[in-house]
Design a protein around this motif. Structure first.
Motif, PDB file in Angstrom:
ATOM      1  N   PRO A  49      45.118  29.091  38.647  1.00  0.00           N
ATOM      2  CA  PRO A  49      44.707  29.306  40.030  1.00  0.00           C
ATOM      3  C   PRO A  49      43.596  30.355  40.053  1.00  0.00           C
ATOM      4  O   PRO A  49      43.717  31.399  39.417  1.00  0.00           O
ATOM      5  N   GLN A  50      42.515  30.075  40.753  1.00  0.00           N
ATOM      6  CA  GLN A  50      41.343  30.947  40.679  1.00  0.00           C
ATOM      7  C   GLN A  50      40.695  31.087  42.057  1.00  0.00           C
ATOM      8  O   GLN A  50      39.684  30.456  42.350  1.00  0.00           O
ATOM      9  N   ALA A  51      41.283  31.915  42.912  1.00  0.00           N
ATOM     10  CA  ALA A  51      40.790  32.090  44.280  1.00  0.00           C
ATOM     11  C   ALA A  51      39.354  32.602  44.324  1.00  0.00           C
ATOM     12  O   ALA A  51      38.630  32.340  45.283  1.00  0.00           O
ATOM     13  N   THR A  52      38.910  33.275  43.283  1.00  0.00           N
ATOM     14  CA  THR A  52      37.547  33.812  43.308  1.00  0.00           C
ATOM     15  C   THR A  52      36.484  32.729  43.268  1.00  0.00           C
ATOM     16  O   THR A  52      35.320  32.996  43.560  1.00  0.00           O
ATOM     17  N   LEU A  53      36.864  31.497  42.948  1.00  0.00           N
ATOM     18  CA  LEU A  53      35.898  30.395  43.003  1.00  0.00           C
ATOM     19  C   LEU A  53      35.440  30.130  44.432  1.00  0.00           C
ATOM     20  O   LEU A  53      34.450  29.448  44.650  1.00  0.00           O
ATOM     21  N   GLY A  54      36.161  30.658  45.402  1.00  0.00           N
ATOM     22  CA  GLY A  54      35.805  30.464  46.807  1.00  0.00           C
ATOM     23  C   GLY A  54      34.953  31.575  47.381  1.00  0.00           C
ATOM     24  O   GLY A  54      34.676  31.598  48.579  1.00  0.00           O
ATOM     25  N   GLY A  55      34.512  32.493  46.554  1.00  0.00           N
ATOM     26  CA  GLY A  55      33.753  33.634  47.040  1.00  0.00           C
ATOM     27  C   GLY A  55      32.319  33.299  47.408  1.00  0.00           C
ATOM     28  O   GLY A  55      31.696  32.424  46.822  1.00  0.00           O
ATOM     29  N   LYS A  56      31.837  34.011  48.421  1.00  0.00           N
ATOM     30  CA  LYS A  56      30.429  33.932  48.812  1.00  0.00           C
ATOM     31  C   LYS A  56      29.891  35.355  48.866  1.00  0.00           C
ATOM     32  O   LYS A  56      30.531  36.248  49.421  1.00  0.00           O
ATOM     33  N   ALA A  57      28.706  35.536  48.279  1.00  0.00           N
ATOM     34  CA  ALA A  57      28.106  36.869  48.259  1.00  0.00           C
ATOM     35  C   ALA A  57      27.620  37.259  49.647  1.00  0.00           C
ATOM     36  O   ALA A  57      26.996  36.464  50.352  1.00  0.00           O
ATOM     37  N   LYS A  58      27.942  38.486  50.036  1.00  0.00           N
ATOM     38  CA  LYS A  58      27.416  39.058  51.275  1.00  0.00           C
ATOM     39  C   LYS A  58      27.017  40.486  50.931  1.00  0.00           C
ATOM     40  O   LYS A  58      27.876  41.347  50.745  1.00  0.00           O
ATOM     41  N   GLY A  59      25.718  40.689  50.816  1.00  0.00           N
ATOM     42  CA  GLY A  59      25.239  41.981  50.357  1.00  0.00           C
ATOM     43  C   GLY A  59      25.664  42.186  48.919  1.00  0.00           C
ATOM     44  O   GLY A  59      25.449  41.338  48.067  1.00  0.00           O
ATOM     45  N   LYS A  60      26.320  43.315  48.664  1.00  0.00           N
ATOM     46  CA  LYS A  60      26.779  43.625  47.309  1.00  0.00           C
ATOM     47  C   LYS A  60      28.253  43.283  47.100  1.00  0.00           C
ATOM     48  O   LYS A  60      28.821  43.619  46.079  1.00  0.00           O
ATOM     49  N   ALA A  61      28.867  42.616  48.071  1.00  0.00           N
ATOM     50  CA  ALA A  61      30.294  42.295  47.988  1.00  0.00           C
ATOM     51  C   ALA A  61      30.510  40.790  48.046  1.00  0.00           C
ATOM     52  O   ALA A  61      29.619  40.039  48.427  1.00  0.00           O
ATOM     53  N   MET A  62      31.701  40.384  47.673  1.00  0.00           N
ATOM     54  CA  MET A  62      32.105  38.983  47.777  1.00  0.00           C
ATOM     55  C   MET A  62      33.099  38.855  48.921  1.00  0.00           C
ATOM     56  O   MET A  62      33.940  39.733  49.118  1.00  0.00           O
ATOM     57  N   GLN A  63      32.973  37.762  49.662  1.00  0.00           N
ATOM     58  CA  GLN A  63      33.914  37.488  50.746  1.00  0.00           C
ATOM     59  C   GLN A  63      34.590  36.155  50.477  1.00  0.00           C
ATOM     60  O   GLN A  63      33.992  35.239  49.913  1.00  0.00           O
ATOM     61  N   TYR A  64      35.827  36.053  50.938  1.00  0.00           N
ATOM     62  CA  TYR A  64      36.642  34.873  50.667  1.00  0.00           C
ATOM     63  C   TYR A  64      37.202  34.275  51.961  1.00  0.00           C
ATOM     64  O   TYR A  64      38.304  33.748  51.993  1.00  0.00           O
ATOM     65  N   HIS A  65      36.427  34.324  53.019  1.00  0.00           N
ATOM     66  CA  HIS A  65      36.885  33.870  54.331  1.00  0.00           C
ATOM     67  C   HIS A  65      37.170  32.375  54.387  1.00  0.00           C
ATOM     68  O   HIS A  65      37.926  31.928  55.248  1.00  0.00           O
ATOM     69  N   ASN A  66      36.575  31.589  53.506  1.00  0.00           N
ATOM     70  CA  ASN A  66      36.758  30.138  53.550  1.00  0.00           C
ATOM     71  C   ASN A  66      37.931  29.658  52.694  1.00  0.00           C
ATOM     72  O   ASN A  66      38.258  28.484  52.692  1.00  0.00           O
ATOM     73  N   ASN A  67      38.588  30.584  51.964  1.00  0.00           N
ATOM     74  CA  ASN A  67      39.736  30.187  51.152  1.00  0.00           C
ATOM     75  C   ASN A  67      40.920  29.819  52.052  1.00  0.00           C
ATOM     76  O   ASN A  67      41.074  30.361  53.144  1.00  0.00           O
ATOM     77  N   ILE A  68      41.742  28.930  51.557  1.00  0.00           N
ATOM     78  CA  ILE A  68      42.945  28.503  52.264  1.00  0.00           C
ATOM     79  C   ILE A  68      43.927  29.674  52.346  1.00  0.00           C
ATOM     80  O   ILE A  68      43.866  30.598  51.527  1.00  0.00           O
ATOM     81  N   ASN A  69      44.833  29.656  53.322  1.00  0.00           N
ATOM     82  CA  ASN A  69      45.832  30.731  53.397  1.00  0.00           C
ATOM     83  C   ASN A  69      46.777  30.633  52.194  1.00  0.00           C
ATOM     84  O   ASN A  69      46.888  29.577  51.556  1.00  0.00           O
ATOM     85  N   LYS A  70      47.427  31.738  51.870  1.00  0.00           N
ATOM     86  CA  LYS A  70      48.215  31.821  50.632  1.00  0.00           C
ATOM     87  C   LYS A  70      49.359  30.812  50.579  1.00  0.00           C
ATOM     88  O   LYS A  70      49.613  30.224  49.530  1.00  0.00           O
ATOM     89  N   GLU A  71      50.047  30.593  51.691  1.00  0.00           N
ATOM     90  CA  GLU A  71      51.187  29.670  51.694  1.00  0.00           C
ATOM     91  C   GLU A  71      50.732  28.241  51.398  1.00  0.00           C
ATOM     92  O   GLU A  71      51.329  27.538  50.573  1.00  0.00           O
ATOM     93  N   THR A  95      50.291  31.585  37.345  1.00  0.00           N
ATOM     94  CA  THR A  95      51.111  31.942  38.488  1.00  0.00           C
ATOM     95  C   THR A  95      50.213  32.194  39.684  1.00  0.00           C
ATOM     96  O   THR A  95      49.347  33.067  39.645  1.00  0.00           O
ATOM     97  N   TYR A  96      50.399  31.428  40.733  1.00  0.00           N
ATOM     98  CA  TYR A  96      49.560  31.527  41.927  1.00  0.00           C
ATOM     99  C   TYR A  96      49.759  32.894  42.589  1.00  0.00           C
ATOM    100  O   TYR A  96      50.878  33.355  42.781  1.00  0.00           O
ATOM    101  N   GLY A  97      48.649  33.535  42.916  1.00  0.00           N
ATOM    102  CA  GLY A  97      48.697  34.795  43.655  1.00  0.00           C
ATOM    103  C   GLY A  97      48.833  36.043  42.812  1.00  0.00           C
ATOM    104  O   GLY A  97      48.828  37.143  43.343  1.00  0.00           O
ATOM    105  N   ASN A  98      48.990  35.906  41.498  1.00  0.00           N
ATOM    106  CA  ASN A  98      49.129  37.073  40.627  1.00  0.00           C
ATOM    107  C   ASN A  98      47.859  37.290  39.829  1.00  0.00           C
ATOM    108  O   ASN A  98      47.132  36.356  39.524  1.00  0.00           O
ATOM    109  N   ARG A  99      47.626  38.540  39.464  1.00  0.00           N
ATOM    110  CA  ARG A  99      46.539  38.848  38.539  1.00  0.00           C
ATOM    111  C   ARG A  99      46.948  38.318  37.171  1.00  0.00           C
ATOM    112  O   ARG A  99      48.078  38.496  36.735  1.00  0.00           O
ATOM    113  N   GLN A 100      46.015  37.652  36.498  1.00  0.00           N
ATOM    114  CA  GLN A 100      46.320  37.035  35.217  1.00  0.00           C
ATOM    115  C   GLN A 100      45.249  37.415  34.200  1.00  0.00           C
ATOM    116  O   GLN A 100      44.093  37.590  34.554  1.00  0.00           O
ATOM    117  N   VAL A 101      45.648  37.527  32.949  1.00  0.00           N
ATOM    118  CA  VAL A 101      44.727  37.849  31.873  1.00  0.00           C
ATOM    119  C   VAL A 101      44.565  36.600  31.021  1.00  0.00           C
ATOM    120  O   VAL A 101      45.546  36.025  30.560  1.00  0.00           O
TER     121      VAL A 101
END
Length: 154
Positions: free
Chosen positions: A82-104, A133-139
């Motif tokens: 699971p890789q929620a960061t694939l939904g990021g869009k750059a805004k200035g120097k930050a990434m935003q994830y407003h278009n990602n689906i809700n967690k549930e 594992t969805y929603g967890n930080r993974q290495v």
């Protein structure tokens, strides 16, 4: 998907010689837990707002020499990340994830995608399917099989 439609999911497919993914970090009294595959493919997956179960069967495909092929036709094992960061869009120097689906809903679709892959590949010999594992930080530790990476939008 037409040019005017927004995607409802994005995957990145990457061939590997070996991949290992931490699915549970170390805690006091226990070591970290990992899942691992040998030669095969890592699929990173992200769902956007508007995604439904209808998109799932289309997501396990990739382009090979201009031809779309199913993961069922590829040799090797599968690691689904699971890789929620694939939904990021750059805004200035930050990434935003407003278009990602809700967690549930994202968790439900992710689990349904994993189950679909397990069902479709259960009859193949010597194929291992592992997932994060969805929603967890993974290495992730990954030995790639050449620079063979494809992004797909659905």
């Amino acid at each position: 998907m037409s040019e005017k439609e927004s995607p409802v999911a994005r995957t990145v497919l990457q061939q590997c010689l070996r991949a290992s993914l931490m699915v549970k970090p170390a805690e006091e009294g226990s070591e970290a837990e990992y899942v691992q595959i040998d030669r095969g493919m890592v699929i990173y997956i992200c769902f956007f707002k508007g995604a439904t179960d209808e998109i799932l069967p289309k997501m396990g495909h990739e382009s090979s020499s201009g031809k779309i092929v199913s993961i069922l036709d590829l040799p090797g094992s599968l690691l689904i990340v699971p890789q929620a960061t694939l939904g990021g869009k750059a805004k200035g120097k930050a990434m935003q994830y407003h278009n990602n689906i809700n967690k549930e809903d994202g968790l439900r679709l992710y689990e349904a995608f994993v189950a679909l892959c397990e069902k479709e590949l259960e009859a193949k010999e010597n194929v291992v399917i592992k997932h994060g594992t969805y929603g967890n930080r993974q290495v992730l530790k990954l030995d790639t099989n050449g620079p063979y990476t494809h992004m797909m939008e659905f």
